[in-house]
Design a protein around this motif. Structure first.
Motif, PDB file in Angstrom:
ATOM      1  N   PHE A  39      -4.170  24.677  -3.984  1.00 24.37           N
ATOM      2  CA  PHE A  39      -3.570  26.006  -3.828  1.00 24.37           C
ATOM      3  C   PHE A  39      -2.039  25.929  -3.878  1.00 24.37           C
ATOM      4  O   PHE A  39      -1.388  26.717  -4.571  1.00 24.37           O
ATOM      5  N   LEU A  40      -1.466  24.970  -3.156  1.00 24.53           N
ATOM      6  CA  LEU A  40      -0.008  24.815  -3.161  1.00 24.53           C
ATOM      7  C   LEU A  40       0.494  24.421  -4.556  1.00 24.53           C
ATOM      8  O   LEU A  40       1.526  24.916  -5.017  1.00 24.53           O
ATOM      9  N   THR A  53      -9.581  19.590  -7.049  1.00 27.36           N
ATOM     10  CA  THR A  53     -10.744  20.478  -6.932  1.00 27.36           C
ATOM     11  C   THR A  53     -12.055  19.794  -7.288  1.00 27.36           C
ATOM     12  O   THR A  53     -13.120  20.268  -6.881  1.00 27.36           O
ATOM     13  N   VAL A  54     -12.001  18.690  -8.015  1.00 29.23           N
ATOM     14  CA  VAL A  54     -13.233  18.072  -8.509  1.00 29.23           C
ATOM     15  C   VAL A  54     -14.148  17.580  -7.381  1.00 29.23           C
ATOM     16  O   VAL A  54     -15.341  17.923  -7.367  1.00 29.23           O
ATOM     17  N   PRO A  55     -13.654  16.787  -6.402  1.00 24.34           N
ATOM     18  CA  PRO A  55     -14.576  16.379  -5.331  1.00 24.34           C
ATOM     19  C   PRO A  55     -15.070  17.573  -4.501  1.00 24.34           C
ATOM     20  O   PRO A  55     -16.196  17.562  -4.000  1.00 24.34           O
ATOM     21  N   VAL A  56     -14.251  18.581  -4.376  1.00 26.16           N
ATOM     22  CA  VAL A  56     -14.652  19.782  -3.635  1.00 26.16           C
ATOM     23  C   VAL A  56     -15.796  20.478  -4.364  1.00 26.16           C
ATOM     24  O   VAL A  56     -16.832  20.802  -3.774  1.00 26.16           O
ATOM     25  N   ALA A 103      -5.701  34.345 -14.264  1.00 26.64           N
ATOM     26  CA  ALA A 103      -7.084  34.385 -13.773  1.00 26.64           C
ATOM     27  C   ALA A 103      -7.447  33.094 -13.047  1.00 26.64           C
ATOM     28  O   ALA A 103      -8.130  33.126 -12.013  1.00 26.64           O
ATOM     29  N   VAL A 104      -6.974  31.948 -13.574  1.00 29.30           N
ATOM     30  CA  VAL A 104      -7.192  30.668 -12.885  1.00 29.30           C
ATOM     31  C   VAL A 104      -6.540  30.718 -11.509  1.00 29.30           C
ATOM     32  O   VAL A 104      -7.137  30.335 -10.497  1.00 29.30           O
ATOM     33  N   PHE A 105      -5.298  31.212 -11.452  1.00 23.94           N
ATOM     34  CA  PHE A 105      -4.576  31.291 -10.185  1.00 23.94           C
ATOM     35  C   PHE A 105      -5.283  32.218  -9.196  1.00 23.94           C
ATOM     36  O   PHE A 105      -5.485  31.859  -8.031  1.00 23.94           O
ATOM     37  N   LEU A 125     -10.665  31.264  -3.849  1.00 22.57           N
ATOM     38  CA  LEU A 125     -11.396  30.114  -3.316  1.00 22.57           C
ATOM     39  C   LEU A 125     -10.752  29.614  -2.033  1.00 22.57           C
ATOM     40  O   LEU A 125     -11.437  29.287  -1.062  1.00 22.57           O
ATOM     41  N   TRP A 126      -9.426  29.545  -2.029  1.00 19.67           N
ATOM     42  CA  TRP A 126      -8.713  29.075  -0.837  1.00 19.67           C
ATOM     43  C   TRP A 126      -8.950  30.028   0.334  1.00 19.67           C
ATOM     44  O   TRP A 126      -9.203  29.596   1.454  1.00 19.67           O
TER      45      TRP A 126
END
Length: 179
Positions: A61-62, A98-101, A155-157, A163-164
């Motif tokens: 997120f940051l 984000t991948v392991p999450v 849109a990604v942001f 999600l955050w």
């Protein structure tokens, strides 16, 4: 007002959008049909899987904020120039966080719909990876409308912020700040 779009431009944008839609739907279908295992990724250095996911998502997120600021700089919207490598590397690291999450969410928990917050979170996760795939496929294409990359990046942001909010913010305000 009529917007003229030639066929080649429309097809050039259609392919990344279709692939992104397939990624989104594929993740959702997998998350719904896969029998959750309850465990997927060890929380290496964290007190548990939820804390790990909350902190990795917070890092992403940051870095997404760095992405927005550096993109604005690259598009000449700021009075300062930020090197393009800052945008590229902050995006790469954010994605890797984000991948392991996502793996833990999909493999251990699956797509859930019992709790509204979790349902929204599940949909946002699928949307995030779908629109991310579309953006990455659109990047090297020439002749796309000037609004396409900012729209996809935005849109990604927005998906990552959602999600955050539905995960890390919820975790920190409900369970507390844990490492």
């Amino acid at each position: 007002m009529t917007i003229a779009v030639d066929k080649r431009t429309a097809v050039g944008l259609l392919v990344p959008l279709l692939v992104g839609a397939l990624v989104m739907v594929g993740l959702g279908v997998y998350g719904r049909l896969h029998t959750p295992t309850g465990f997927a990724v060890g929380p290496a250095g964290f007190s548990g899987a939820l804390a790990m996911k909350a902190w990795l998502t917070t890092g992403a997120f940051l870095l997404a904020i760095v992405q927005v600021v550096s993109a604005l700089s690259m598009w000449g919207k700021l009075g300062v120039t930020i090197p393009a490598w800052v945008h590229r590397w902050s995006g790469r690291v954010a994605f890797l966080l984000t991948v392991p999450v996502a793996f833990h969410c999909l493999y251990a928990l699956g797509l859930q719909y019992d709790v509204p917050r979790v349902l929204v979170h599940s949909f946002l996760g699928c949307f995030f990876y779908g629109v991310f795939a579309a953006k990455m496929l659109a990047l090297p294409r020439k002749g796309l409308p000037g609004w396409s990359l900012p729209l996809l990046g935005g849109a990604v942001f927005v998906a990552l912020v959602g999600l955050w909010l539905t995960s890390s913010f919820w975790f920190f305000t409900t369970i507390g700040v844990q490492f």
